[in-house]
Write a protein that holds these residues in place. Sequence first.
Motif, PDB file in Angstrom:
ATOM      1  N   GLY A  38       0.825  -1.210   0.000  1.00  0.00           N
ATOM      2  CA  GLY A  38       0.000   0.000   0.000  1.00  0.00           C
ATOM      3  C   GLY A  38       0.851   1.248   0.000  1.00  0.00           C
ATOM      4  N   CYS A  39       0.606   2.130   0.956  1.00  0.00           N
ATOM      5  CA  CYS A  39       1.393   3.359   1.104  1.00  0.00           C
ATOM      6  C   CYS A  39       2.713   3.040   1.789  1.00  0.00           C
ATOM      7  CB  CYS A  39       0.608   4.392   1.917  1.00  0.00           C
ATOM      8  SG  CYS A  39       1.558   5.893   2.270  1.00  0.00           S
ATOM      9  N   VAL A  40       3.818   3.408   1.172  1.00  0.00           N
ATOM     10  CA  VAL A  40       5.134   3.065   1.723  1.00  0.00           C
ATOM     11  C   VAL A  40       5.434   3.805   3.028  1.00  0.00           C
ATOM     12  CG1 VAL A  40       6.183   2.382  -0.453  1.00  0.00           C
ATOM     13  CG2 VAL A  40       6.229   4.794   0.235  1.00  0.00           C
ATOM     14  N   PHE A  41       4.699   4.892   3.295  1.00  0.00           N
ATOM     15  CA  PHE A  41       4.949   5.677   4.507  1.00  0.00           C
ATOM     16  C   PHE A  41       4.109   5.199   5.693  1.00  0.00           C
ATOM     17  CE2 PHE A  41       4.276   9.686   7.047  1.00  0.00           C
ATOM     18  CZ  PHE A  41       5.576   9.766   7.530  1.00  0.00           C
ATOM     19  N   ARG A  42       3.201   4.270   5.492  1.00  0.00           N
ATOM     20  CA  ARG A  42       2.201   3.935   6.512  1.00  0.00           C
ATOM     21  C   ARG A  42       2.818   3.413   7.816  1.00  0.00           C
ATOM     22  NH1 ARG A  42       1.570  -1.474   7.083  1.00  0.00           N
ATOM     23  NH2 ARG A  42       2.237  -2.823   5.356  1.00  0.00           N
ATOM     24  N   THR A  43       3.999   2.767   7.745  1.00  0.00           N
ATOM     25  CA  THR A  43       4.591   2.189   8.958  1.00  0.00           C
ATOM     26  C   THR A  43       5.107   3.255   9.920  1.00  0.00           C
ATOM     27  OG1 THR A  43       6.722   1.961   7.826  1.00  0.00           O
ATOM     28  CG2 THR A  43       5.228   0.058   7.786  1.00  0.00           C
ATOM     29  N   ARG A  44       5.219   4.500   9.447  1.00  0.00           N
ATOM     30  CA  ARG A  44       5.712   5.594  10.302  1.00  0.00           C
ATOM     31  C   ARG A  44       4.712   6.750  10.390  1.00  0.00           C
ATOM     32  NH1 ARG A  44      11.405   7.159   7.943  1.00  0.00           N
ATOM     33  NH2 ARG A  44      11.799   7.991  10.028  1.00  0.00           N
ATOM     34  N   CYS A  45       3.555   6.585   9.750  1.00  0.00           N
ATOM     35  CA  CYS A  45       2.596   7.684   9.646  1.00  0.00           C
ATOM     36  C   CYS A  45       1.661   7.726  10.855  1.00  0.00           C
ATOM     37  CB  CYS A  45       1.771   7.528   8.375  1.00  0.00           C
ATOM     38  SG  CYS A  45       0.557   8.847   8.140  1.00  0.00           S
ATOM     39  N   PRO A  46       1.527   8.895  11.511  1.00  0.00           N
ATOM     40  CA  PRO A  46       0.616   9.001  12.663  1.00  0.00           C
ATOM     41  C   PRO A  46      -0.855   8.943  12.269  1.00  0.00           C
ATOM     42  CG  PRO A  46       1.561  11.154  12.130  1.00  0.00           C
ATOM     43  CD  PRO A  46       2.265  10.153  11.268  1.00  0.00           C
ATOM     44  N   PHE A  47      -1.174   9.051  10.962  1.00  0.00           N
ATOM     45  CA  PHE A  47      -2.562   9.028  10.505  1.00  0.00           C
ATOM     46  C   PHE A  47      -2.926   7.726   9.783  1.00  0.00           C
ATOM     47  CE2 PHE A  47      -1.286  13.576  10.217  1.00  0.00           C
ATOM     48  CZ  PHE A  47      -2.102  14.064  11.238  1.00  0.00           C
ATOM     49  N   ALA A  48      -2.078   6.715   9.860  1.00  0.00           N
ATOM     50  CA  ALA A  48      -2.278   5.486   9.087  1.00  0.00           C
ATOM     51  C   ALA A  48      -3.636   4.850   9.379  1.00  0.00           C
ATOM     52  CB  ALA A  48      -1.161   4.500   9.377  1.00  0.00           C
ATOM     53  N   MET A  49      -4.301   4.394   8.308  1.00  0.00           N
ATOM     54  CA  MET A  49      -5.607   3.739   8.401  1.00  0.00           C
ATOM     55  C   MET A  49      -5.532   2.370   7.730  1.00  0.00           C
ATOM     56  SD  MET A  49      -7.792   7.105   7.247  1.00  0.00           S
ATOM     57  CE  MET A  49      -6.650   7.402   5.887  1.00  0.00           C
ATOM     58  N   ASP A  50      -6.606   1.609   7.809  1.00  0.00           N
ATOM     59  CA  ASP A  50      -6.626   0.268   7.223  1.00  0.00           C
ATOM     60  C   ASP A  50      -6.343   0.303   5.725  1.00  0.00           C
ATOM     61  OD1 ASP A  50      -7.154  -0.892   9.637  1.00  0.00           O
ATOM     62  OD2 ASP A  50      -9.324  -1.018   9.336  1.00  0.00           O
ATOM     63  N   ILE A  51      -6.927   1.281   5.037  1.00  0.00           N
ATOM     64  CA  ILE A  51      -6.769   1.351   3.588  1.00  0.00           C
ATOM     65  C   ILE A  51      -5.317   1.589   3.179  1.00  0.00           C
ATOM     66  CG2 ILE A  51      -7.191   3.850   3.425  1.00  0.00           C
ATOM     67  CD1 ILE A  51      -8.729   3.303   0.831  1.00  0.00           C
ATOM     68  N   CYS A  52      -4.541   2.179   4.071  1.00  0.00           N
ATOM     69  CA  CYS A  52      -3.141   2.507   3.759  1.00  0.00           C
ATOM     70  C   CYS A  52      -2.291   1.256   3.533  1.00  0.00           C
ATOM     71  CB  CYS A  52      -2.535   3.357   4.867  1.00  0.00           C
ATOM     72  SG  CYS A  52      -3.375   4.947   5.108  1.00  0.00           S
ATOM     73  N   SER A  53      -2.641   0.160   4.190  1.00  0.00           N
ATOM     74  CA  SER A  53      -1.882  -1.083   4.032  1.00  0.00           C
ATOM     75  C   SER A  53      -2.349  -1.891   2.814  1.00  0.00           C
ATOM     76  CB  SER A  53      -2.000  -1.943   5.286  1.00  0.00           C
ATOM     77  OG  SER A  53      -3.349  -2.324   5.492  1.00  0.00           O
ATOM     78  N   LYS A  54      -3.510  -1.529   2.273  1.00  0.00           N
ATOM     79  CA  LYS A  54      -4.102  -2.321   1.189  1.00  0.00           C
ATOM     80  C   LYS A  54      -3.935  -1.698  -0.188  1.00  0.00           C
ATOM     81  CE  LYS A  54      -7.646  -3.956   4.411  1.00  0.00           C
ATOM     82  NZ  LYS A  54      -9.084  -3.857   4.791  1.00  0.00           N
ATOM     83  N   GLU A  55      -3.980  -0.363  -0.265  1.00  0.00           N
ATOM     84  CA  GLU A  55      -3.953   0.301  -1.562  1.00  0.00           C
ATOM     85  C   GLU A  55      -2.901   1.411  -1.600  1.00  0.00           C
ATOM     86  OE1 GLU A  55      -7.758   1.782  -2.710  1.00  0.00           O
ATOM     87  OE2 GLU A  55      -8.834  -0.012  -2.039  1.00  0.00           O
ATOM     88  N   LYS A  56      -2.197   1.491  -2.726  1.00  0.00           N
ATOM     89  CA  LYS A  56      -1.260   2.582  -2.919  1.00  0.00           C
ATOM     90  C   LYS A  56      -2.054   3.843  -3.228  1.00  0.00           C
ATOM     91  CE  LYS A  56       2.812   3.956  -5.593  1.00  0.00           C
ATOM     92  NZ  LYS A  56       3.808   3.557  -6.618  1.00  0.00           N
ATOM     93  N   PRO A  57      -1.789   4.945  -2.538  1.00  0.00           N
ATOM     94  CA  PRO A  57      -2.571   6.169  -2.777  1.00  0.00           C
ATOM     95  C   PRO A  57      -2.339   6.732  -4.175  1.00  0.00           C
ATOM     96  CG  PRO A  57      -0.708   6.626  -1.331  1.00  0.00           C
ATOM     97  CD  PRO A  57      -0.766   5.144  -1.493  1.00  0.00           C
ATOM     98  N   ASP A  58      -3.383   7.324  -4.738  1.00  0.00           N
ATOM     99  CA  ASP A  58      -3.280   7.941  -6.056  1.00  0.00           C
ATOM    100  C   ASP A  58      -2.484   9.239  -5.983  1.00  0.00           C
ATOM    101  OD1 ASP A  58      -4.848   5.955  -7.222  1.00  0.00           O
ATOM    102  OD2 ASP A  58      -6.724   7.029  -6.784  1.00  0.00           O
ATOM    103  N   TRP A  59      -1.799   9.544  -7.068  1.00  0.00           N
ATOM    104  CA  TRP A  59      -1.107  10.833  -7.220  1.00  0.00           C
ATOM    105  C   TRP A  59      -2.124  11.819  -7.752  1.00  0.00           C
ATOM    106  CZ3 TRP A  59       3.058  13.091  -5.575  1.00  0.00           C
ATOM    107  CH2 TRP A  59       3.637  14.167  -6.257  1.00  0.00           C
ATOM    108  N   GLN A  60      -2.510  12.821  -6.942  1.00  0.00           N
ATOM    109  CA  GLN A  60      -3.613  13.698  -7.330  1.00  0.00           C
ATOM    110  C   GLN A  60      -3.309  15.165  -7.006  1.00  0.00           C
ATOM    111  OE1 GLN A  60      -7.138  13.021  -4.904  1.00  0.00           O
ATOM    112  NE2 GLN A  60      -5.897  12.042  -3.323  1.00  0.00           N
TER     113      GLN A  60
END
Length: 336
Positions: free
Chosen positions: A284-306
Amino acid sequence: MTEEKLLEVKNLKKYFDLGKGRLLKAVNDVTFHVNKGETFGLVGESGCGKSTIGRTIIGLYNKTEGDVLFNGNNVHALHEKDLMKLRQKMQMIFQDPYASLNPRSTVREVITEPMEVHKLYKSKKEQNERVYELLEEVGLNRDHANRYPHEFSGGQRQRIGIARALALNPDFIIADEPISALDVSVQAQVVNLLKELQEEKGLTFLFIAHDLSMVKQISDRIGVMYLGNMVELTVSNSLYSNPLHPYTQALLSAIPIPDPDIEESRERIILQGELPSPINPPSGCVFRTRCPFAMDICSKEKPDWQEVENNHFVACHLYNENVKKQHKPEPIVHIR
């Protein structure tokens, strides 16, 4: 500066094969462009892939996937003769002025080597006159031409490196952490020199660094890298006044402010955990392991560039329409 694109990097990937089926994903699907006459800053902590991007752009590394276009020409698809011509227009300033200069060559020989490779001048006299001009342009003088690199300070050596980069009259220069090995007192001098040269010669820079405070002084736009991925990109002032990605917010909070009252009262963001390995990055999101706002979706899907705001791009689930209704991020740090 114009809106005409000089360099385009499209979905660039650079993987290193470590054997036994292991891949080090140094750069993973990065896209950005650099306009003619601007300075594009590329920042992030050590190991994020920013220097690998610079070396892949100029052809020191072969790409794994994606495209690098310079003036519309695909750098990695050019024949050797055309690539030689392109390299006259695209040069590099290296990080370590001690390692990037041949200790057995005089300053004259260091600067004239690219001239001789590309056969720019018909006579030694013309060549030497150009060497003297370049030395004066970077704040040295003709008396330095016959000396060796070990006789100079770190700042002076980097000026020699800049003179060498200018020897072929390039349009585009990749400055790969050109000030990180220098004393703080010298860093500003080198940055000011680069800005002056840009103004005089209409140069375009890709300025790679990990020091956000210095990048602000020279960059028109800034891209933030984390573990081989671009996580945020916008104009310099917007990045510092309104950082959107949690990683950018943490980086900016670490910049010291020369006012004890503000420095003592402001909130610092301390990231938890260690930087993951690019050999086995998080899902998913490569930053999620250190992110204070990490959610379930962060481990499952890579965020879109928007594009969240005008010319402000970010890759973060917090700014996805379906997610931010449940979890709206608040900017943590503002630095002006």
